[in-house]
Design a protein around this motif. Structure first.
Motif, PDB file in Angstrom:
ATOM      1  N   ALA A  95       3.620  -8.630   7.934  1.00  0.00           N
ATOM      2  CA  ALA A  95       2.348  -7.911   8.044  1.00  0.00           C
ATOM      3  C   ALA A  95       2.575  -6.599   8.786  1.00  0.00           C
ATOM      4  O   ALA A  95       2.684  -6.582  10.014  1.00  0.00           O
ATOM      5  N   ASN A  96       2.715  -5.500   8.028  1.00  0.00           N
ATOM      6  CA  ASN A  96       2.858  -4.190   8.672  1.00  0.00           C
ATOM      7  C   ASN A  96       1.536  -3.436   8.568  1.00  0.00           C
ATOM      8  O   ASN A  96       1.039  -3.216   7.462  1.00  0.00           O
ATOM      9  N   GLU A  97       1.002  -3.037   9.682  1.00  0.00           N
ATOM     10  CA  GLU A  97      -0.291  -2.332   9.720  1.00  0.00           C
ATOM     11  C   GLU A  97      -1.353  -3.075   8.913  1.00  0.00           C
ATOM     12  O   GLU A  97      -2.119  -2.473   8.165  1.00  0.00           O
ATOM     13  N   ASP A 150      -3.809  -9.312  -0.820  1.00  0.00           N
ATOM     14  CA  ASP A 150      -4.565  -8.063  -0.645  1.00  0.00           C
ATOM     15  C   ASP A 150      -5.943  -8.212  -1.278  1.00  0.00           C
ATOM     16  O   ASP A 150      -6.087  -8.833  -2.312  1.00  0.00           O
ATOM     17  N   THR A 151      -6.936  -7.627  -0.622  1.00  0.00           N
ATOM     18  CA  THR A 151      -8.311  -7.742  -1.125  1.00  0.00           C
ATOM     19  C   THR A 151      -8.723  -6.513  -1.932  1.00  0.00           C
ATOM     20  O   THR A 151      -9.814  -6.496  -2.494  1.00  0.00           O
ATOM     21  N   SER A 152      -7.893  -5.491  -1.962  1.00  0.00           N
ATOM     22  CA  SER A 152      -8.300  -4.251  -2.628  1.00  0.00           C
ATOM     23  C   SER A 152      -7.854  -4.225  -4.092  1.00  0.00           C
ATOM     24  O   SER A 152      -6.643  -4.214  -4.369  1.00  0.00           O
ATOM     25  N   ALA A 169      -6.379  -3.386  10.474  1.00  0.00           N
ATOM     26  CA  ALA A 169      -7.449  -3.140   9.499  1.00  0.00           C
ATOM     27  C   ALA A 169      -8.433  -4.310   9.434  1.00  0.00           C
ATOM     28  O   ALA A 169      -9.330  -4.309   8.595  1.00  0.00           O
ATOM     29  N   LEU A 170      -8.252  -5.299  10.312  1.00  0.00           N
ATOM     30  CA  LEU A 170      -9.187  -6.431  10.301  1.00  0.00           C
ATOM     31  C   LEU A 170     -10.363  -6.136  11.230  1.00  0.00           C
ATOM     32  O   LEU A 170     -10.175  -5.588  12.319  1.00  0.00           O
ATOM     33  N   PRO A 171     -11.580  -6.483  10.794  1.00  0.00           N
ATOM     34  CA  PRO A 171     -12.762  -6.148  11.592  1.00  0.00           C
ATOM     35  C   PRO A 171     -12.722  -6.751  12.996  1.00  0.00           C
ATOM     36  O   PRO A 171     -12.226  -7.860  13.184  1.00  0.00           O
TER      37      PRO A 171
END
Ligand code: SAH
Length: 364
Positions: A154-156, A116-118, A160-162
């Motif tokens: 990978a759920n949802e 995760d990046t957040s 969210a990827l650009p």
């Protein structure tokens, strides 16, 4: 105006119109003001709700799926259990808890890695997992997870990827960008110069003027990273998201705020931006890399095949009427034809020669 809107304006006045891909990447991932970077967007008080947040049954059924595949792989130890974009960490917690009860050897074999990046959500994940005594390691990219047999969930995440957007104009295909209009608001525009013809598939190239076509280079990178992992060790990726089963054109970039649709270009960084996942594209990429792919199947079909009805029964046993109704309504929300059960789809991408996973293994 949001702080990120200021920053994007400055960038546009300096460099000219900004590709949609860069706009979306900044809106979601700008280290200071990106949507995911400093908030917890889930739940009733947030902007949207995801399947693991609807019910623990989602993670519990995925636990059974994981155990089945792990056994088919001859129960490797350790198994890298990787989740991409784990949100609050709810799915992983439900999964490990349920698996530990049924097959402790599986839970013991799991070496857990969260990507995760957040920073804000990592903190929530750390708290959630530590609260129930689950050890894990965090990474900002799949590539950084150690090698070895793996299950990647990978759920949802892919939505969210650009994405890059292309617009069919009278002069052919052009990449789409964001600029500041005469009314001083953000608006879409086309970037100068032709696009690489290889970017537009043959089936889309002839679309009428005005058509929009979307592609996610970031999603393609994740599939390439999976291919690298799975060329060295056996593994499977379970990808659950919403989008059509077949590739096509059409604009799907959308914004959500407080569970309601919002303007895509309004309040950058303060609203959730997503785009539909092109499952046919992901499967095609996987196969080009020599991987094997299964699906898509609707989420409802997947959960029912894993025993959703029995899980509802067990959970409801001995509870009062209100709890039983809540469990039934969560199951309907996850698997019902009018809800996530139909809109969300499941694909699986495996290493070459890997066992066939459920529910495909027992398909007639
Ligand atoms: N899987 C969770 C959350 C989905 S929201 C659930 O079902 O509830 C998307 C998640 O992906 C968030 O945790 C967000 O921080 C993370 N994310 C978004 N872009 C990412 C990226 N490029 N790399 C890694 N994680 C990302």
């Amino acid at each position: 105006m949001t702080p990120l809107a200021h920053r994007i304006r400055t960038l546009i006045s300096r460099d000219g119109a900004m590709p949609v891909e860069r706009f979306m990447a900044l809106c979601l991932g700008d280290p200071d003001h990106g949507y995911y970077m400093n908030r917890d967007p889930f739940g009733r008080a947030g902007d949207f709700i995801t399947a693991p947040e609807v019910s623990q049954m989602f993670g519990e059924l995925i636990a059974m799926w994981c155990i089945d595949f792990w056994r088919r792989l001859s129960a490797p130890e350790p198994l890298r259990l990787v989740e991409l974009g784990p949100g609050r960490g709810t799915l992983m917690t439900d999964l490990v808890r349920a698996a530990g009860k049924v097959v402790p050897a599986f839970a013991a074999a799991c070496d857990i890695h969260l990507v995760d990046t957040s920073p804000a959500l990592r903190e929530v994940q750390q708290r959630t997992l530590a609260g129930v005594g689950i050890a894990a390691r965090w990474h900002d990219r799949l590539e950084k997870c150690p090698t070895g047999p793996s299950i990647v969930i990978a759920n949802e995440f892919f939505d969210a990827l650009p994405i890059r957007q292309y617009a069919r104009t009278a002069d052919g295909w052009r990449e789409r960008g964001v600029t500041v209009g005469a009314d001083n608001r953000f608006c879409f525009t086309t970037l100068p110069g032709p696009v690489d013809p290889a970017a537009i598939p043959g089936t889309i190239a002839g679309a009428a003027t005005g058509a929009i076509f979307e592609r996610s280079p970031a999603a393609a990178q994740v599939i390439a990273d999976l291919a690298k992992r799975f060329s060295a060790d056996p593994g499977i990726a379970l990808i659950i998201d919403y989008g059509p089963g077949r590739s096509g054109h059409g604009e799907t970039l959308q914004a959500l705020s407080g569970h309601r649709p919002a303007g895509v270009l309004e309040r950058p960084g303060a609203v959730d931006l997503t785009a539909h996942v092109d499952f046919e594209y992901l499967i095609g990429l996987g196969r080009q890399h020599g991987l094997e792919a299964h699906g898509p199947v609707p989420q409802g079909v997947f959960l029912n095949a894993l025993g959703l009805a029995a899980r509802v029964e067990t959970l409801s046993n001995g509870t009062d009427g209100a709890t039983r109704r809540a469990i039934a309504s969560a199951a309907e929300r996850l698997a019902g034809g009018q809800q996530m059960g139909q809109h969300f789809k499941v694909i699986m991408i495996t290493s070459h020669g890997a066992p066939v996973p459920e529910p495909f293994a027992s398909a007639p």
